[in-house]
Design an enzyme around this catalytic site. Structure first.
Site, short mmCIF file in Angstrom:
data_model
loop_
_atom_site.label_atom_id
_atom_site.label_comp_id
_atom_site.label_asym_id
_atom_site.label_seq_id
_atom_site.Cartn_x
_atom_site.Cartn_y
_atom_site.Cartn_z
N ASP A 51 42.80 10.65 9.66
CA ASP A 51 41.98 11.45 8.76
C ASP A 51 42.29 12.93 8.95
OD1 ASP A 51 40.10 12.53 7.09
OD2 ASP A 51 38.35 11.95 8.31
N LYS B 37 41.02 19.41 7.60
CA LYS B 37 40.28 19.69 8.82
C LYS B 37 40.99 20.78 9.61
CE LYS B 37 38.54 14.99 9.78
NZ LYS B 37 37.10 15.27 9.70
N ASP C 291 39.80 7.09 13.44
CA ASP C 291 38.98 6.89 12.24
C ASP C 291 39.13 5.50 11.61
OD1 ASP C 291 36.97 8.14 10.85
OD2 ASP C 291 38.31 9.04 9.35
N ASP D 48 37.31 15.28 2.59
CA ASP D 48 37.13 14.85 3.98
C ASP D 48 35.95 13.87 4.12
OD1 ASP D 48 37.62 14.67 6.67
OD2 ASP D 48 36.72 16.61 7.18
N GLU E 147 35.82 10.90 3.05
CA GLU E 147 36.63 9.82 2.46
C GLU E 147 36.17 8.43 2.87
OE1 GLU E 147 37.31 11.25 5.23
OE2 GLU E 147 37.74 9.51 6.48
N ARG F 232 33.26 6.98 3.03
CA ARG F 232 32.31 6.35 2.10
C ARG F 232 33.01 5.88 0.83
NH1 ARG F 232 28.85 11.76 2.34
NH2 ARG F 232 29.91 11.74 4.35
N1 BES Z 1 36.02 10.74 10.15
C1 BES Z 1 35.11 11.79 9.89
C2 BES Z 1 33.84 11.70 10.74
C3 BES Z 1 34.03 11.93 12.21
C4 BES Z 1 33.91 13.19 12.74
C5 BES Z 1 34.25 10.86 13.04
C6 BES Z 1 34.05 13.37 14.10
C7 BES Z 1 34.39 11.04 14.41
C8 BES Z 1 34.28 12.31 14.94
C9 BES Z 1 34.69 11.75 8.41
O1 BES Z 1 35.64 11.27 7.53
C10 BES Z 1 34.40 13.16 8.03
O2 BES Z 1 35.31 13.93 8.04
N2 BES Z 1 33.14 13.41 7.72
C11 BES Z 1 32.73 14.72 7.35
C12 BES Z 1 31.82 14.58 6.15
C13 BES Z 1 31.55 15.85 5.45
C14 BES Z 1 32.79 16.42 4.84
C15 BES Z 1 30.51 15.57 4.37
C16 BES Z 1 31.99 15.32 8.53
O3 BES Z 1 31.33 14.58 9.27
O4 BES Z 1 32.11 16.52 8.75
ZN ZN Z 2 36.97 9.98 8.24
MN MN Z 3 36.99 12.73 6.86
#
Ligand code: BES
Ligand code: ZN
Ligand code: MN
Length: 484
Positions: free
Chosen positions: A257, A264, A275, A334, A336, A338
């Site tokens: 991811d 990111k 991920d 990001d 993604e 869901r």
């Molecule tokens: N894979 C990440 C969530 C994540 C973050 C898992 C840290 C493990 C450790 C997910 O895809 C993500 O990036 N989520 C974002 C959502 C936001 C953009 C609404 C997040 O949590 O910042």
């Molecule tokens: Zn993710």
């Molecule tokens: Mn993400």
């Protein structure tokens, strides 16, 4: 794989290492009592000097010194009262410490806990886990066997259960620890297919990118749009003749991811090979369930792709149509997980199982809320939540239920589509769960956000550094709960 067997009493055993347990206030177990007598008076002075008094988590080793037919004797503290998880943890710490002993003998399973041999086997095997394949000089554990001294009749089946769950968890850890380059979706699908044995009631169907288009996996294809490696939708179906229930598991399988165009920052990407831990948990659970031959129908669904930026990537503002026909405006690429889960959950709901459980490293927000060892639990149904909570409890995996207030649904309202894929910073784990809920229809459903516990930055009891395999044990217990 380490061979675990039932053996004779400690007095009649020999080996490289003997592990005996001690309760609080240095209350010696019968096995420990016997070794203490053989070793002599100096043992108490040793316990004093290392401040070992039998508390849970304490461990100390001394040489057998010719007094007992073991090179080393390890005393494992169990505290006042030990339960299943205490036993897994003690055995895990033992497993991490015995890597230089070939033949290990223990009495740990002799405690008064139902199924003790399962927990000792599982903890020990998980503690022994290493991920060494990319080291030019691997230092593998030399442990070849674990003998449970004076184990009873029931022990053989318990050892088999512990070993099957350990093998599933080990598979999940291996998949998570594998670098992104080693696990493109095509390779993940190949591994899924490798789990199918002839004559087994376990089948797998893999949808490639063309079939994914035919099947309207719009979320999966939308996330995969920026990647050079094509996506795969993996669908396991374990259908034993004697099935008494039907559960569907859905696991997030983002093999890397980057965030996509909503890229990111570098530090946040470092661990993003993790991920796909939800998919890994589904793979591991399916493997264990099939090996155990549980009499339950289990579908295992894993949408698998990379999330990458490129000229062909989905843009913030694009709208995707998910398999069930609902539309999502992608405002942050990001968010993604869901999107791919929406397709997976739609597919699961169509099969009309008794219960759907999804597992995903979904939100940083959940990790912030619950920390590195506790998963977030969400559900559209109290009975489903209770079943998952009870299963997690039996498995020794910590989960905590979070609410899904209906009034938060408006946070994911889109001006142009059925919903948008972000709900703002506040309650980020909840708005993600509310989006998922749109794709399960009326089927009882639970969602496990494992963003925190999927990986560990340190080794502790049976948890090793890196991928933990979190979720495998809970999923196995959920399936087993239908068989009862
Ligand atoms: N894979 C990440 C969530 C994540 C973050 C898992 C840290 C493990 C450790 C997910 O895809 C993500 O990036 N989520 C974002 C959502 C936001 C953009 C609404 C997040 O949590 O910042
Ligand atoms: Zn993710
Ligand atoms: Mn993400």
């Amino acid at each position: 794989m380490i061979d675990i067997t039932a053996g004779p009493a400690v007095e009649d055993s020999s080996g490289d290492l003997l592990a005996v347990h001690v309760f609080a206030d240095r209350t010696l177990s019968p096995g420990a009592e016997w070794v203490a007598t053989q070793l002599g008076d100096w043992l108490d002075a040793h316990f004093d000097s290392v401040e070992f008094d039998g508390k849970a988590g304490q461990m100390t080793s001394v040489p057998g010194a010719g007094s007992v037919p073991f090179g080393t004797v390890t005393f494992v503290g169990l505290g006042d009262e030990v339960d299943a998880e205490g036993l897994r943890r003690a055995a895990g710490s033992l497993g991490r410490s015995t890597c230089k002993a070939k033949k290990v003998v223990t009495t740990l399973h002799q405690v008064d806990v139902d199924g003790a041999a399962e927990y000792v086997s599982l903890g020990f095997l998980l503690g022994q886990y290493r991920f060494d394949k990319y080291r030019t000089e691997p230092k593998p554990s030399v442990t070849e066997s674990l003998t449970l001294a004076r184990a009873d009749e029931a022990a053989t089946a318990e050892i088999a259960r512990g070993s099957a769950i350990a093998a599933g968890t080990t598979l999940a850890r291996d998949l998570v620890n594998e670098p992104p380059i080693g696990k493109p979706p095509v390779e993940m699908a190949r591994i899924a297919e490798s789990l199918i044995a002839e004559g087994s009631p376990l089948q797998v169907k893999v949808y490639d990118e063309n079939e994914s288009l035919e099947e309207r996996f719009g979320g999966l294809l939308g996330v995969a749009a920026g990647a050079t490696n094509p996506p795969r939708m993996v669908v396991f179906d374990y259908q034993p003749d004697d099935a008494v229930g039907f559960v569907a598991f859905v696991g997030k399988g983002i093999v890397f991811d980057s965030g996509g165009l909503s890229l990111k920052p570098p530090a946040a990407m470092e661990t993003m090979k993790t991920d796909m831990s939800g998919a890994a948990a589904v793979f591991g659970a399916i493997r264990a369930i099939a090996e155990l031959g549980l009499p339950v129908r289990v579908m295992g669904i894993a949408p698998i792709t990379e999330n990458m930026p490129s000229g062909s990537a989905t843009r913030p503002g694009d709208v995707l149509t998910i398999r069930n026909g609902k539309t999502i405006e992608v405002l942050n690429t990001d968010a993604e997980g869901r999107l791919v889960l929406a397709d997976g959950l739609s597919l699961a709901a169509e099969a009309e199982p008794d219960l759907i459980v999804d597992v995903a490293t979904l939100t940083g927000a959940c990790a912030v809320a619950l920390g590195p060892r506790v998963g977030g639990l969400f559900a559209n149904d109290d009975e489903a939540a209770a079943r998952v909570e009870a299963a997690a409890k039996r498995a020794g995996e910590d989960v905590w239920r979070l609410p899904m207030p209906a009034e938060y649904r408006k946070l994911i309202d889109s001006p142009i589509a059925d919903m948008k894929n972000t709900g703002g910073r506040y309650g980020g784990a909840i708005t993600a769960a509310l989006l998922l809920k749109e794709f399960v229809g009326e089927i009882p459903w639970a969602h496990l956000d494992i963003a925190g516990p999927a990986r560990s930055s340190d080794a502790e009891n049976y948890v090793t550094k890196g991928g933990t395999g979190f979720g495998v044990r809970t999923l196995v217990e959920i399936a087993a709960s239908f068989a009862e």
